[in-house]
Design an enzyme around this catalytic site. Structure first.
Site, mmCIF file in Angstrom:
data_model
loop_
_atom_site.group_PDB
_atom_site.id
_atom_site.type_symbol
_atom_site.label_atom_id
_atom_site.label_comp_id
_atom_site.label_asym_id
_atom_site.label_seq_id
_atom_site.Cartn_x
_atom_site.Cartn_y
_atom_site.Cartn_z
ATOM 1 N N LYS A 20 -23.418 50.517 -127.407
ATOM 2 C CA LYS A 20 -22.253 50.382 -128.283
ATOM 3 C C LYS A 20 -22.071 48.915 -128.666
ATOM 4 O O LYS A 20 -22.260 48.019 -127.838
ATOM 5 C CB LYS A 20 -21.017 50.907 -127.552
ATOM 6 N N SER A 95 -13.614 55.839 -129.548
ATOM 7 C CA SER A 95 -14.190 54.791 -130.389
ATOM 8 C C SER A 95 -15.712 54.705 -130.304
ATOM 9 O O SER A 95 -16.345 54.010 -131.115
ATOM 10 C CB SER A 95 -13.609 53.421 -130.007
ATOM 11 N N SER A 119 -12.428 57.081 -125.015
ATOM 12 C CA SER A 119 -13.413 56.746 -126.039
ATOM 13 C C SER A 119 -14.862 57.052 -125.699
ATOM 14 O O SER A 119 -15.722 56.956 -126.566
ATOM 15 C CB SER A 119 -13.291 55.271 -126.429
#
Length: 409
Positions: A20, A95, A119
């Protein structure tokens, strides 16, 4: 070449693990999904990147996220939306949306996500993969741009429960460079997958089945019944302070996030996307009294969960109460009623960021062609317990391992 020469480092050696884009990779652009950090290049690796490198993992790339990880849709105004591979008109969840899609769509074998209110688990549930939020402090956050210091976690997002166990083995462990890291024993989590849930006590809290999409509720209850047929024991439990958990989570996350971004909000307000700017300005409103009251709720919730885990081994819930909306939509249908997406998205995930308890989501069914996740939660530092229950369920239901619709076309 290392493997061929007999220098095999373990199950992640040569395996692609994508990262990420709020986790630092030395001398590589790490944008945080933002305009402000669009060209930022850290000079060092995050601890989790170092640990994966030592385990022999290879890194195919960085993954899109909701701007500064502050949102659950992954509709990013600077880099574009992340599309759900089961229906490309729908959100991936966030997210860690890029991590969810990349893993579900076979762009990588596994990925790392971060989780402050859900997330990791939200996009894992929406994309039909396994997502593990470890116990707070088990995995170092050094070299990860924060959203909210006391709520942030890093964890694996994988195709299978066993893969999640392998990744956790590689990244877990005390790190003096992270002030929230806890010097607790780690384990060979992959060896704790016993293929049995006989005698395992599963707690069911009615809070997690209130105002849930009917198809989601049916899939999760069927999954629980499946585990019960394998010898698990199901009991109803009560955790009274859960009714205040969403308030405490939101006060904590908005206050801490706004403290982190305060300078840029003052100096570069227009460089934030509309939704993140709104949330950061909102986070300037709560008082110290509000924040400290939220922490008192948090302490009480923590005590209540500890008492419950003296009676049951795990708690099972739907990961999410609803199905993903279409990209750009702020509302979603919940049993025929139009509701605000953000009002509901962290109702079932957020309590376990407040308490720091380990939680894993595993696919448990489908509704309208979209995957549904089941969340399994356990006592602190007992990742082996929840992974074992998830692994048993996964192996009982190989029919749930399907390719996303976008890959079938």
């Amino acid at each position: 070449m290392e493997i061929l020469s007999g220098n095999y480092r373990g199950p992640l050696h040569g395996i692609p693990v994508a990262i990420k884009d709020n986790i630092y990779f030395a001398n590589e652009t790490t944008t945080m999904g933002s305009k402000i950090h669009r060209h930022f290049q850290p000079s060092y690796h995050a601890t989790v990147v170092e640990k994966l490198s030592e385990a022999g993992a290879v890194f195919p790339g960085k993954l899109n996220l909701h701007e500064y990880a502050w949102g659950a849709t992954n509709n990013n105004p600077h880099f574009g939306p992340v599309r759900n591979p089961w229906d490309t008109e729908r959100i991936s969840g966030g997210s860690s949306g890029g991590s969810g899609v990349a893993t579900a769509a076979h762009m990588t074998i596994a990925s790392l996500g971060t989780d402050t209110g859900g997330s990791i688990r939200i996009p894992s549930s929406f994309c039909g993969i396994v997502g593990l939020k470890p116990t707070h402090g088990l995995v170092s956050k050094y070299g990860c741009f924060p959203l909210a210091w006391s709520l942030d976690h890093i964890g694996p997002m994988t195709k299978t429960v066993e893969d999640a166990a392998y990744v956790l083995e590689a990244i877990a462990g005390y790190d003096p460079k992270d002030p929230t890291s806890i010097d607790a024993p780690t384990a060979r989590y992959s060896t704790q997958l016993t293929e049995s849930v006989k005698g395992v006590k599963i707690g069911i809290e009615p809070y997690f089945f209130d105002n849930v999409d009917a198809e989601v509720e049916k899939a999760v209850k069927n999954a629980i019944s499946s585990l019960e047929r394998e010898g698990a024991i199901v009991e109803t439990v009560r955790i009274p302070t859960l009714q205040y958990a969403q308030y405490a989570e939101m006060i904590t996350i908005i206050s801490e996030a706004s403290a982190i971004h305060h300078h840029n909000l003052v100096e570069r307000e227009e460089d934030f996307g509309d939704d993140v700017r709104f949330l950061l300005k909102l986070g300037e409103i709560p008082s110290a009294v509000d924040y400290l009251q939220a922490q008192q709720i948090r302490l009480k919730l923590d005590r209540e969960f500890k008492e419950i885990f003296d009676k049951v081994d795990v708690i099972i819930t739907p990961t999410l109460p609803l199905l993903p909306p279409k990209i750009g939509q702020d509302t979603v249908l919940l049993n025929g009623k139009e509701v605000n997406f953000l009002d509901h998205i962290i109702r079932f995930t957020g309590p376990f960021n407040l308490t720091g308890l380990p939680a894993v989501t595993v696919p448990c069914g489908f509704a309208q062609g979209l995957p549904i996740g089941m969340q399994i939660v356990g006592p602190a530092f007992q990742e082996g317990k929840i992974l074992n229950v998830a692994d048993v369920f996964e192996k009982l239901h190989p029919e749930l391992k399907q390719n996303p619709i976008a890959l079938k076309q």
